[in-house]
Design a protein around this motif. Structure first.
Motif, PDB file in Angstrom:
ATOM      1  N   ILE A  46       0.851  -1.193   0.000  1.00 11.76           N
ATOM      2  CA  ILE A  46       0.000   0.000   0.000  1.00 11.76           C
ATOM      3  C   ILE A  46       0.882   1.236   0.000  1.00 11.76           C
ATOM      4  O   ILE A  46       1.743   1.396   0.870  1.00 11.76           O
ATOM      5  N   PHE A  47       0.664   2.105  -0.987  1.00  9.40           N
ATOM      6  CA  PHE A  47       1.457   3.341  -1.041  1.00  9.40           C
ATOM      7  C   PHE A  47       0.616   4.437  -1.653  1.00  9.40           C
ATOM      8  O   PHE A  47      -0.368   4.188  -2.365  1.00  9.40           O
ATOM      9  N   GLY A  48       1.010   5.677  -1.414  1.00  8.98           N
ATOM     10  CA  GLY A  48       0.248   6.834  -1.882  1.00  8.98           C
ATOM     11  C   GLY A  48       0.365   7.050  -3.373  1.00  8.98           C
ATOM     12  O   GLY A  48       1.324   6.615  -4.020  1.00  8.98           O
ATOM     13  N   GLU A  49      -0.602   7.758  -3.941  1.00  2.79           N
ATOM     14  CA  GLU A  49      -0.654   7.954  -5.391  1.00  2.79           C
ATOM     15  C   GLU A  49       0.425   8.890  -5.907  1.00  2.79           C
ATOM     16  O   GLU A  49       0.680   8.960  -7.119  1.00  2.79           O
ATOM     17  N   LYS A  50       1.108   9.611  -5.024  1.00  6.90           N
ATOM     18  CA  LYS A  50       2.163  10.529  -5.469  1.00  6.90           C
ATOM     19  C   LYS A  50       3.492   9.825  -5.722  1.00  6.90           C
ATOM     20  O   LYS A  50       4.392  10.399  -6.343  1.00  6.90           O
ATOM     21  N   LEU A  51       3.635   8.596  -5.243  1.00  8.66           N
ATOM     22  CA  LEU A  51       4.889   7.884  -5.448  1.00  8.66           C
ATOM     23  C   LEU A  51       5.042   7.479  -6.907  1.00  8.66           C
ATOM     24  O   LEU A  51       4.108   6.998  -7.541  1.00  8.66           O
ATOM     25  N   LYS A  52       6.260   7.650  -7.417  1.00 10.08           N
ATOM     26  CA  LYS A  52       6.569   7.268  -8.792  1.00 10.08           C
ATOM     27  C   LYS A  52       7.114   5.841  -8.823  1.00 10.08           C
ATOM     28  O   LYS A  52       7.406   5.234  -7.791  1.00 10.08           O
ATOM     29  N   PHE A  53       7.261   5.318 -10.041  1.00  7.90           N
ATOM     30  CA  PHE A  53       7.728   3.941 -10.191  1.00  7.90           C
ATOM     31  C   PHE A  53       9.074   3.715  -9.502  1.00  7.90           C
ATOM     32  O   PHE A  53       9.284   2.686  -8.855  1.00  7.90           O
ATOM     33  N   ARG A  54       9.995   4.654  -9.642  1.00  8.17           N
ATOM     34  CA  ARG A  54      11.306   4.504  -9.009  1.00  8.17           C
ATOM     35  C   ARG A  54      11.168   4.285  -7.500  1.00  8.17           C
ATOM     36  O   ARG A  54      11.880   3.467  -6.908  1.00  8.17           O
ATOM     37  N   ASP A  55      10.242   5.027  -6.882  1.00  7.40           N
ATOM     38  CA  ASP A  55      10.035   4.899  -5.438  1.00  7.40           C
ATOM     39  C   ASP A  55       9.491   3.514  -5.090  1.00  7.40           C
ATOM     40  O   ASP A  55       9.951   2.883  -4.131  1.00  7.40           O
TER      41      ASP A  55
END
Length: 290
Positions: A46-55
Motif C-alpha cells: 500500500i502506497f500513496g498515489e504521489k509515489l513514482k515507479f522509481r520509489d
C-alpha cells in the motif's frame, strides 16, 4: 485487523523515508513465509498515489531484502484488483515480472461497470418482475442478526460445510467502527426475511461480501429484486459493483450457475492475482533503472 489478531502471527511492515511513512505491507507469518495478510480480502503493498515507479521499485526491493536478511524465504503477495485503485496502479505487476515471481492463483471477480453497464439479461429482468409481483420489499438495516442466523450461516453450512468468514460478533463490531462502509440490505415478504446481502463500500466500489437467500429465492425472485434495487438506486453513482468471486478449488474452477447469475446483471470478469516471490530475488532489482 485487530478483531482477528489472535488468528494470525502479524508480520506487517511499515516503510519509512527520512522518518516519514511512505508505504505499508499488511502481512502475517507462517514458518519461513510471509503472506500478504491472510485475514484481508485484498492486499498487496500500500502506497500513496504521489509515489513514482522509481520509489515503488526501491520500496519493494527494500522489503524483499529485509525479509531475506531476517530468515524469510518466501513472500506470498495478493494483488489489489485494479478497479479498487484511485489511479493506475500496476507497478507491482511489473515488479512481479522482474523478480520472476510465480503466479500460483488467479481469482475471477464478477464486476459491473456502473458507468457503462449493459442491459440486464432476460432472466434477471423476469426475476425482478417476479420479486415485485410477490410483494418483496428491500430495506437497509443496522443489524446483522437475522440474516446471519436464519439465512447466511444455515446456507453456508448446508451447501459448503463452512461458516461466514466473519462471525456475527465480528461483523457487528466492524459495522460499529465503519458504519458508512459496511451496510446490510435485507429482502422481506410479508415482514419475513427471505434474502439479503452485506455490502462493503469503498470510494469507487460497492462489493457484495455475502449474498444469500432462503430456499424459495428463485421462485420469489428475491436476489434479483435485491440487486436490481442496489444497482439502479443505491449504488448507481459508484464506478463499479463487485459481486466477488465465483471460484472454487483455489481459483481452478468456476461455479457456472453463480457466474451465469452475476453476468445476467452485466458483470464481466476481472482478476485478482496471487504471487509467490523468493525473497532472495531482491538481487534482480539492482539494475532496473538505466
Amino acid at each position: 485487523m485487530d478483531y482477528h489478531s489472535d488468528r494470525f502471527n502479524d508480520a506487517s511492515l511499515m516503510i519509512y523515508k527520512n522518518e516519514k511513512l511512505i508505504a505499508l505491507l499488511p502481512a502475517n507469518r507462517v514458518d519461513s513465509t510471509i503472506y500478504s495478510h491472510q485475514g484481508l480480502t485484498y492486499g498487496g503493498l500500500i502506497f500513496g498515489e504521489k509515489l513514482k515507479f522509481r520509489d515503488v521499485l526501491k520500496i519493494f526491493k527494500a522489503v524483499l531484502k529485509y525479509l531475506s536478511d531476517n530468515g524469510i524465504e518466501t513472500l506470498e503477495l495478493k494483488q489489489l484488483p485494479s478497479f479498487y485503485a484511485r489511479c493506475p496502479n500496476d507497478e507491482l505487476l511489473y515488479l512481479m515480472f522482474l523478480t520472476e515471481a510465480q503466479l500460483f492463483r488467479r481469482d475471477a471477480l464478477s464486476v459491473l461497470n456502473l458507468k457503462h453497464r449493459p442491459k440486464f439479461s432476460k432472466d434477471r429482468i423476469e426475476g425482478n418482475k417476479r420479486g415485485i409481483k410477490n410483494g418483496l420489499i428491500v430495506k437497509e438495516v443496522d443489524h446483522f442478526d437475522a440474516f446471519w442466523n436464519t439465512i447466511l450461516t444455515i446456507n453456508l453450512e448446508e451447501k459448503h460445510q463452512t461458516k461466514p468468514v466473519h462471525s456475527l460478533e465480528e461483523i457487528t463490531m466492524l459495522k460499529r467502527k465503519f458504519p458508512k462502509h459496511i451496510r446490510q440490505f435485507n429482502v422481506y415478504k410479508d415482514d419475513v426475511l427471505v434474502a439479503g446481502t452485506t455490502i462493503f463500500e469503498t470510494e469507487f466500489v460497492a462489493h457484495s461480501q455475502y449474498i444469500s437467500g432462503n430456499k424459495d429465492k428463485n421462485i420469489l425472485g428475491s436476489l434479483d429484486v435485491l440487486h436490481t434495487y442496489l444497482i439502479e438506486n443505491v449504488f448507481h453513482n459508484k464506478a463499479y459493483f463487485d459481486f466477488g468471486i465465483s471460484n472454487e478449488n483455489n481459483g481452478k474452477q468456476i461455479n457456472e450457475g453463480l457466474q451465469y447469475w452475476k453476468e445476467g446483471f452485466g458483470a464481466r470478469t476481472m482478476i485478482q492475482d496471487f504471487y509467490r516471490i523468493p525473497t532472495e530475488n531482491h538481487k534482480l532489482l539492482k539494475n532496473v533503472m538505466i
